[in-house]
Write an enzyme that holds these catalytic residues in place. Structure first.
Site, PDB file in Angstrom:
ATOM      1  N   LYS A  34       2.938  66.655  53.671  1.00 43.37           N
ATOM      2  CA  LYS A  34       2.126  66.067  52.599  1.00 43.37           C
ATOM      3  C   LYS A  34       2.716  66.488  51.264  1.00 43.37           C
ATOM      4  CE  LYS A  34      -1.676  63.552  52.114  1.00 43.37           C
ATOM      5  NZ  LYS A  34      -2.254  62.554  53.023  1.00 43.37           N
ATOM      6  N   ASP A  74      -1.657  57.810  49.580  1.00 46.00           N
ATOM      7  CA  ASP A  74      -2.937  58.473  49.848  1.00 46.00           C
ATOM      8  C   ASP A  74      -3.749  58.228  48.575  1.00 46.00           C
ATOM      9  OD1 ASP A  74      -4.207  60.642  51.831  1.00 46.00           O
ATOM     10  OD2 ASP A  74      -4.600  61.370  49.815  1.00 46.00           O
TER      11      ASP A  74
HETATM   12  P1  NDP Z   1      -7.876  55.543  47.124  1.00 50.28           P
HETATM   13  O1  NDP Z   1      -7.302  56.234  45.949  1.00 50.28           O
HETATM   14  O2  NDP Z   1      -7.492  54.152  47.413  1.00 50.28           O
HETATM   15  O3  NDP Z   1      -9.478  55.584  47.053  1.00 50.28           O
HETATM   16  C1  NDP Z   1     -10.172  56.783  46.966  1.00 50.28           C
HETATM   17  C2  NDP Z   1     -11.649  56.475  46.772  1.00 50.28           C
HETATM   18  O4  NDP Z   1     -12.394  57.694  46.826  1.00 50.28           O
HETATM   19  C3  NDP Z   1     -11.957  55.861  45.425  1.00 50.28           C
HETATM   20  O5  NDP Z   1     -13.111  55.069  45.551  1.00 50.28           O
HETATM   21  C4  NDP Z   1     -12.221  57.099  44.574  1.00 50.28           C
HETATM   22  O6  NDP Z   1     -12.994  56.841  43.434  1.00 50.28           O
HETATM   23  C5  NDP Z   1     -12.971  57.960  45.541  1.00 50.28           C
HETATM   24  N1  NDP Z   1     -12.790  59.373  45.230  1.00 50.28           N
HETATM   25  C6  NDP Z   1     -11.621  60.016  44.972  1.00 50.28           C
HETATM   26  N2  NDP Z   1     -11.848  61.310  44.701  1.00 50.28           N
HETATM   27  C7  NDP Z   1     -13.171  61.466  44.777  1.00 50.28           C
HETATM   28  C8  NDP Z   1     -14.014  62.584  44.585  1.00 50.28           C
HETATM   29  N3  NDP Z   1     -13.520  63.789  44.253  1.00 50.28           N
HETATM   30  N4  NDP Z   1     -15.356  62.391  44.753  1.00 50.28           N
HETATM   31  C9  NDP Z   1     -15.838  61.160  45.091  1.00 50.28           C
HETATM   32  N5  NDP Z   1     -15.088  60.075  45.265  1.00 50.28           N
HETATM   33  C10 NDP Z   1     -13.783  60.231  45.113  1.00 50.28           C
HETATM   34  O7  NDP Z   1      -7.572  56.507  48.372  1.00 50.28           O
HETATM   35  P2  NDP Z   1      -7.562  56.137  49.911  1.00 50.28           P
HETATM   36  O8  NDP Z   1      -8.627  55.144  50.204  1.00 50.28           O
HETATM   37  O9  NDP Z   1      -6.175  55.877  50.312  1.00 50.28           O
HETATM   38  O10 NDP Z   1      -7.953  57.552  50.562  1.00 50.28           O
HETATM   39  C11 NDP Z   1      -9.317  57.924  50.817  1.00 50.28           C
HETATM   40  C12 NDP Z   1      -9.346  59.051  51.838  1.00 50.28           C
HETATM   41  O11 NDP Z   1      -8.736  58.598  53.064  1.00 50.28           O
HETATM   42  C13 NDP Z   1      -8.596  60.327  51.448  1.00 50.28           C
HETATM   43  O12 NDP Z   1      -9.251  61.450  52.005  1.00 50.28           O
HETATM   44  C14 NDP Z   1      -7.253  60.144  52.143  1.00 50.28           C
HETATM   45  O13 NDP Z   1      -6.610  61.388  52.388  1.00 50.28           O
HETATM   46  C15 NDP Z   1      -7.702  59.496  53.432  1.00 50.28           C
HETATM   47  N6  NDP Z   1      -6.657  58.764  54.150  1.00 50.28           N
HETATM   48  C16 NDP Z   1      -5.993  57.728  53.573  1.00 50.28           C
HETATM   49  C17 NDP Z   1      -5.030  57.041  54.269  1.00 50.28           C
HETATM   50  C18 NDP Z   1      -4.333  55.832  53.714  1.00 50.28           C
HETATM   51  O14 NDP Z   1      -3.608  55.185  54.478  1.00 50.28           O
HETATM   52  N7  NDP Z   1      -4.512  55.477  52.443  1.00 50.28           N
HETATM   53  C19 NDP Z   1      -4.654  57.445  55.639  1.00 50.28           C
HETATM   54  C20 NDP Z   1      -5.483  58.479  56.198  1.00 50.28           C
HETATM   55  C21 NDP Z   1      -6.422  59.117  55.457  1.00 50.28           C
HETATM   56  P3  NDP Z   1     -12.303  56.735  41.978  1.00 50.28           P
HETATM   57  O15 NDP Z   1     -11.816  55.334  41.881  1.00 50.28           O
HETATM   58  O16 NDP Z   1     -13.403  57.076  41.044  1.00 50.28           O
HETATM   59  O17 NDP Z   1     -11.189  57.741  41.953  1.00 50.28           O
END
Ligand code: NDP
Length: 354
Positions: A34, A74
Site C-alpha cells: 500500500k 483507493d
Molecule cells: P473514494 O475516495 O472514491 O470514496 C470515499 C468515500 O468515503 C467518499 O464518499 C468520502 O467522502 C468518504 N470518506 C472518506 N473519508 C472519510 C472519513 N474520514 N469519514 C467519513 N467518510 C469518509 O474511495 P473508495 O470508494 O475507493 O474507497 C472507500 C473504502 O473502500 C476505503 O476504505 C478503501 O480502502 C476501500 N477499498 C477500495 C477499493 C477500490 O477499489 N477503490 C478496493 C478495496 C477497498 P468525501 O467525498 O467527503 O471525502
C-alpha cells in the site's frame, strides 16, 4: 494508493498488511502493498491534482513496475489521478508498460468492470453469504455509507437485486431517502460535479440530510454496508444496528468496524462479511487488468464481470470452508483470516523464506 489528509505510516501499514492477506484470498498471482500521501485532492483544480500526481510519480517510478509493485486507486485516487500518474511514468520511462498501474481509464488500456469491481464484488460476496441461509436481497432495506467508488457500485448492484438502499454519505454527513437512493443523482453530484452529498436533498424533497457520519448506523435496515473508510462502526453503532434488527453486515471499506463492533455482531448472530474477503473484487479485477495488458487485449464487460463473480464465490467458499474446519461455521472473519494465512505461510515455506 490513497490520497487523503489522514494518511500516515500506521494507516499504510495496516492497509498493506490487510492487502497481503486479501490478495492471497483472491487466488490470483499477486502479493500486496500500500502507498499514498496526505495530499488532499478536495477543492483542488484538475491542474493542481495533475501537478501533484506528476511530482509523486517522479519519485515513485523507481519503486514500481509491471512485475514489481503495481498501484491501483483507493480513497482519493480514481481514474483521473491514475491517468496523470501513468502519463508521468511513461514520460520518464519512455515505455508502454501499461501493467504498471491499474484502474486506468478504459480508453487507455484499463479494464472494463474495474470501476464497478469492488462494489459489485461486495454484493456478490454478500449474496453468497445470504443465499447459504436462504435469504434473498429482494425488497430488503440497505444502509450504505460513502458515496465514492465502492459505495456507488455497491448501491448499483444492490438495486439490481431488488434491494432498497436508503442512505449514502460523505465525510460531512449522510442522506436518508425513504424512497430509495436515486443513484443517477449521486453520480451527477459526486462524479461529474465533484460536489457534496448534501446537494442531493435540494432536488429530493422526501430526502433528509443529516450532518455527521455516525448517525447513518441508526437508520433501520436489514443489511448494512460500510463503504467509506476505516473505523466507521464502533460498538455504539453496532448496538444501534442490532437493536434495529440488522441481519447482515458487509464491509466494503477496509477495517470499517472496530473489533468490539465485530464481536458484538457475532455474539448477536449477525452474518458478517469481513473486508479482506468481501472487498477483494477491486484488486482481483486489477490483476485481470494486468493480465489483459500483458496480452495486449481487452476483454468484454461480461467476461470480466463473470470472472469477478466466480472469484468472489471462491473467496466465500474458502472462508466458509475454513470457518467450518477451524472455528464457528458462520465465523467468516476467522475463516478468511485462516484461509489467507495458510496460503501465505505455505508460500513462504515453499520458497524457503521462513
Ligand atoms: P473514494 O475516495 O472514491 O470514496 C470515499 C468515500 O468515503 C467518499 O464518499 C468520502 O467522502 C468518504 N470518506 C472518506 N473519508 C472519510 C472519513 N474520514 N469519514 C467519513 N467518510 C469518509 O474511495 P473508495 O470508494 O475507493 O474507497 C472507500 C473504502 O473502500 C476505503 O476504505 C478503501 O480502502 C476501500 N477499498 C477500495 C477499493 C477500490 O477499489 N477503490 C478496493 C478495496 C477497498 P468525501 O467525498 O467527503 O471525502
Amino acid at each position: 494508493l490513497r490520497f487523503h489528509p489522514s494518511v500516515n505510516l500506521d494507516i499504510l501499514k495496516f492497509l498493506a498488511f490487510e492487502q497481503v492477506f486479501k490478495n492471497a484470498l483472491s487466488g490470483l498471482p499477486i502479493g500486496g502493498a500500500k502507498g499514498g500521501s496526505d495530499f488532499d485532492p478536495h477543492g483542488k483544480s484538475d491542474n493542481e491534482v495533475m501537478h501533484f500526481c506528476q511530482s509523486f510519480m517522479t519519485e515513485l517510478y523507481r519503486h514500481i513496475g509491471p512485475d514489481v509493485d503495481v498501484p491501483a486507486g483507493d480513497i482519493g485516487v480514481g481514474g483521473r489521478e491514475i491517468g496523470y500518474l501513468y502519463g508521468q511514468y511513461k514520460r520518464i520511462r519512455d515505455s508502454y508498460d501499461a501493467g504498471v498501474l491499474t484502474g486506468k481509464r478504459v480508453d487507455y488500456w484499463g479494464s472494463l468492470a474495474r470501476t464497478e469491481a469492488t462494489g459489485y464484488g461486495l454484493l456478490y460476496f454478500v449474496k453468497n453469504m445470504l443465499d447459504a441461509k436462504n435469504i434473498s436481497l429482494k425488497d430488503k432495506t440497505l444502509v450504505v455509507s460513502g458515496s465514492g467508488n465502492v459505495a456507488t457500485y455497491a448501491i448499483e448492484k444492490a438495486q439490481s437485486y431488488g434491494a432498497k438502499v436508503v442512505t449514502c454519505s460523505d465525510s460531512n454527513g449522510y442522506i436518508y431517502d425513504p424512497a430509495g437512493i436515486d443513484l443517477a443523482a449521486v453520480k451527477e453530484i459526486k462524479q461529474v460535479r465533484r460536489g457534496r452529498i448534501k446537494e442531493y436533498a435540494a432536488n429530493h424533497p422526501q430526502a433528509e440530510y443529516h450532518e455527521g457520519c455516525t448517525g447513518v448506523w441508526t437508520v433501520k435496515c436489514d443489511v448494512a454496508l460500510p463503504c467509506a473508510t476505516q473505523g466507521e462502526i464502533n460498538l455504539d453503532s453496532a448496538k444501534a444496528l442490532v437493536a434495529n434488527g440488522v441481519i447482515a453486515v458487509g464491509e466494503g471499506a477496509n477495517m470499517p468496524s472496530s473489533l468490539e463492533a465485530i464481536e458484538y455482531f457475532q455474539q448477536n448472530k449477525v452474518l458478517f462479511a469481513p473486508a479482506k474477503a468481501a472487498n477483494a473484487g477491486g484488486v482481483s479485477v486489477s490483476a485481470l487488468e494486468m493480465a489483459q495488458n500483458s496480452e495486449r487485449l481487452q476483454w468484454t464487460f461480461e467476461e470480466v464481470d463473470g470472472k469477478l463473480k466466480d472469484i468472489m464465490a471462491n473467496i466465500y467458499q474458502s472462508a466458509k470452508a475454513n470457518a467450518e474446519k477451524y472455528a464457528d461455521p458462520d465465523d467468516l472473519v476467522a475463516g478468511a483470516n485462516i484461509a489467507a494465512f495458510i496460503k501465505v505461510a505455505n508460500v513462504m515455506v515453499a520458497h524457503g523464506l521462513v
